[in-house]
Design an enzyme around this catalytic site. Structure first.
Site, PDB file in Angstrom:
ATOM      1  N   GLY A  11      -0.409 -17.762  18.396  1.00 50.22           N
ATOM      2  CA  GLY A  11      -0.036 -19.039  19.004  1.00 50.22           C
ATOM      3  C   GLY A  11      -0.155 -20.161  17.984  1.00 50.22           C
ATOM      4  N   SER A  13       1.808 -21.880  16.246  1.00 51.91           N
ATOM      5  CA  SER A  13       2.698 -23.051  16.249  1.00 51.91           C
ATOM      6  C   SER A  13       2.375 -24.017  17.393  1.00 51.91           C
ATOM      7  CB  SER A  13       4.160 -22.609  16.395  1.00 51.91           C
ATOM      8  OG  SER A  13       4.492 -21.687  15.393  1.00 51.91           O
ATOM      9  N   GLY A  14       1.435 -23.632  18.231  1.00 54.83           N
ATOM     10  CA  GLY A  14       1.096 -24.461  19.388  1.00 54.83           C
ATOM     11  C   GLY A  14       0.082 -25.544  19.050  1.00 54.83           C
ATOM     12  N   ALA A 106     -13.346 -17.687  26.393  1.00 57.26           N
ATOM     13  CA  ALA A 106     -14.016 -18.925  26.825  1.00 57.26           C
ATOM     14  C   ALA A 106     -12.989 -19.934  27.330  1.00 57.26           C
ATOM     15  CB  ALA A 106     -14.809 -19.525  25.672  1.00 57.26           C
ATOM     16  N   PHE A 109     -13.978 -24.483  24.612  1.00 56.88           N
ATOM     17  CA  PHE A 109     -14.812 -24.357  23.413  1.00 56.88           C
ATOM     18  C   PHE A 109     -15.471 -25.681  23.027  1.00 56.88           C
ATOM     19  CE2 PHE A 109     -12.081 -20.605  22.744  1.00 56.88           C
ATOM     20  CZ  PHE A 109     -13.048 -19.652  22.436  1.00 56.88           C
ATOM     21  N   HIS A 136      -5.590 -33.781  32.669  1.00 59.41           N
ATOM     22  CA  HIS A 136      -5.016 -33.237  31.432  1.00 59.41           C
ATOM     23  C   HIS A 136      -3.686 -33.883  31.082  1.00 59.41           C
ATOM     24  CE1 HIS A 136      -7.958 -29.969  31.877  1.00 59.41           C
ATOM     25  NE2 HIS A 136      -7.721 -29.687  30.630  1.00 59.41           N
ATOM     26  N   LYS A 140       0.578 -29.356  29.994  1.00 59.16           N
ATOM     27  CA  LYS A 140      -0.221 -28.173  30.373  1.00 59.16           C
ATOM     28  C   LYS A 140       0.505 -27.406  31.479  1.00 59.16           C
ATOM     29  CE  LYS A 140      -4.918 -26.859  31.829  1.00 59.16           C
ATOM     30  NZ  LYS A 140      -4.906 -25.712  30.897  1.00 59.16           N
ATOM     31  N   GLY A 146      -8.592 -23.820  33.449  1.00 65.21           N
ATOM     32  CA  GLY A 146      -9.572 -22.728  33.391  1.00 65.21           C
ATOM     33  C   GLY A 146     -10.987 -23.278  33.429  1.00 65.21           C
TER      34      GLY A 146
END
Ligand SMILES: NC(=O)C1=CN([C@@H]2O[C@H](COP(=O)(O)OP(=O)(O)OC[C@H]3O[C@@H](n4cnc5c(N)ncnc54)[C@H](O)[C@@H]3O)[C@@H](O)[C@H]2O)C=CC1
Ligand SMILES: O=C(O)C1=N[C@H](C(=O)O)C[C@H](O)C1
Length: 252
Positions: A11, A13-14, A106, A109, A136, A140, A146
Site C-alpha cells: 500500500g 502509494s497510499g 493494530a 498505532f 475522520h 476514509k 477500527g
C-alpha cells in the site's frame, strides 16, 4: 553490529503507506527493501528478502496478504482496518502451523490513541453511560473506524466484567442512524469532515458529570513511532498480537 531488519511496505502509494516508506527509510536499524501497491505480486516481498511486511492497504485484501506472508515466513505488521474476530481467528490458527512467525494487527498505532483506549477501559466501569465519537477525513472508506470499534469493545468488556447493565437510552423513535452504530451495546458515531485526519472522543457520563477522553492525530507521522515499534518487536514475537497495548505494557 546487528543486521538491519529488512522491511517491505504494502500500500506504499497510499497515505499511510507513503508515510511509512519515509519513516522506514529514516529509521535506524531498518532497511526498506520493497514497496508494493495494487496490482503488484506479493512474491516481490519474498524476492526482496524482507523480514517484515507492513500492510496499509484496504480491508478487502489485508487478510489474504497476511496468510500469504505467513506461508512465506515473513512477519507482518498490519494497520489496515476491517478485521473481526473471525478473520483474526483464522490468522491465529494459521500461525500455529508457522512457528516463529509473528503478526501484529493494530487498529491504531498512535501512542496517544492507544493510551486513550486504555484509559477508557479503566474508567468504563465507573460510569453509567458511554458513547464513542470518531471524526475522520472524508476519504476514509470504512465506518466506524477500527479504533472506535476497538474502543467500544474494550468499554463493553470492562462494563460486563464489572456487572454493569445496558447503557440507559429511552429512544423509541429515531431517524435511521441517528443513534449511531451499536458495537457490543456501546453507541459509536462517525463524522467525516474535510480538514480532519483522525480523532476520537470517548464520552463517559454519570448523573451530574461527564468525563471526556479525546485524542487527535493531526498528521500521519503520529502513527509512525508505533509502526516502527511493532516492526522492531514482531521479529521476536511469534503468534498473533492484536493492538499495540501489549507492546506498551498497557493491558489490564
Ligand atoms: N492502524 C493505524 O494506525 C492506521 C490505520 N489506517 C488504516 O490503514 C488503511 C489505509 O489507509 P490510507 O493509507 O489512508 O488509505 P489509502 O487509500 O490512502 O491507501 C491504501 C493503498 O492501498 C493500495 N492497495 C489497494 N489494494 C492493494 C493490494 N491488493 N495490494 C497492495 N496495495 C493495495 C491502494 O492503491 C492505496 O495506495 C485503512 O484501512 C485505514 O483505516 C490508517 C491510519 C492509521
Ligand atoms: O483511515 C484512517 O485515516 C484511520 N484509520 C484507522 C481506523 O479506522 O481506526 C486509524 C486512524 O483512526 C486513522
Amino acid at each position: 553490529m546487528n543486521e538491519p531488519i529488512r522491511v517491505a511496505v504494502l500500500g506504499a502509494s497510499g497515505r499511510m503507506g507513503g508515510t511509512t516508506v519515509r519513516a522506514v527509510q529514516e529509521a535506524d536499524g531498518l532497511e526498506l527493501v520493497a514497496t508494493l501497491d495494487a496490482g503488484d505480486d506479493l512474491r516481490a516481498v519474498v524476492d526482496a528478502g524482507a523480514h517484515v511486511a507492513v500492510d496499509f492497504t484496504v480491508p478487502s485484501v489485508t487478510e489474504d496478504h497476511v496468510h500469504t506472508l505467513v506461508d512465506a515466513g515473513v512477519h507482518a505488521v498490519v494497520g489496515t482496518t476491517g478485521w473481526d474476530d473471525a478473520s483474526l481467528g483464522r490468522v491465529r490458527d494459521h500461525l500455529v502451523r508457522a512457528p516463529g512467525v509473528g503478526v501484529v494487527v493494530a487498529p491504531n498505532f498512535a501512542l496517544g490513541a492507544v493510551l486513550a483506549m486504555a484509559f477508557a477501559r479503566q474508567a468504563a466501569r465507573w460510569f453509567e453511560s458511554a458513547e464513542v465519537v470518531e471524526l475522520h477525513h472524508p476519504d476514509k472508506v470504512d465506518a466506524p473506524s477500527g479504533t472506535a470499534r476497538h474502543t467500544a469493545q474494550g468499554i463493553a468488556a470492562a462494563r460486563a466484567a464489572a456487572g454493569l447493565g445496558p447503557v440507559p437510552d429511552a429512544t423509541t423513535q429515531a431517524v435511521d442512524g441517528a443513534r449511531g452504530a451499536d458495537v457490543d451495546g456501546v453507541r459509536v458515531h462517525a463524522v467525516r469532515l474535510r480538514g480532519l485526519v483522525a480523532h476520537e472522543e470517548i464520552l463517559l457520563g454519570n448523573a451530574g458529570e461527564m468525563l471526556t477522553i479525546r485524542h487527535d492525530s493531526f498528521d500521519r507521522v503520529s502513527f509512525m513511532p508505533g509502526v516502527l515499534l511493532a516492526v522492531r518487536r514482531v521479529v521476536d514475537r511469534p503468534g498473533l498480537t492484536v493492538g499495540l497495548e501489549d507492546l506498551l505494557d498497557l493491558h489490564a
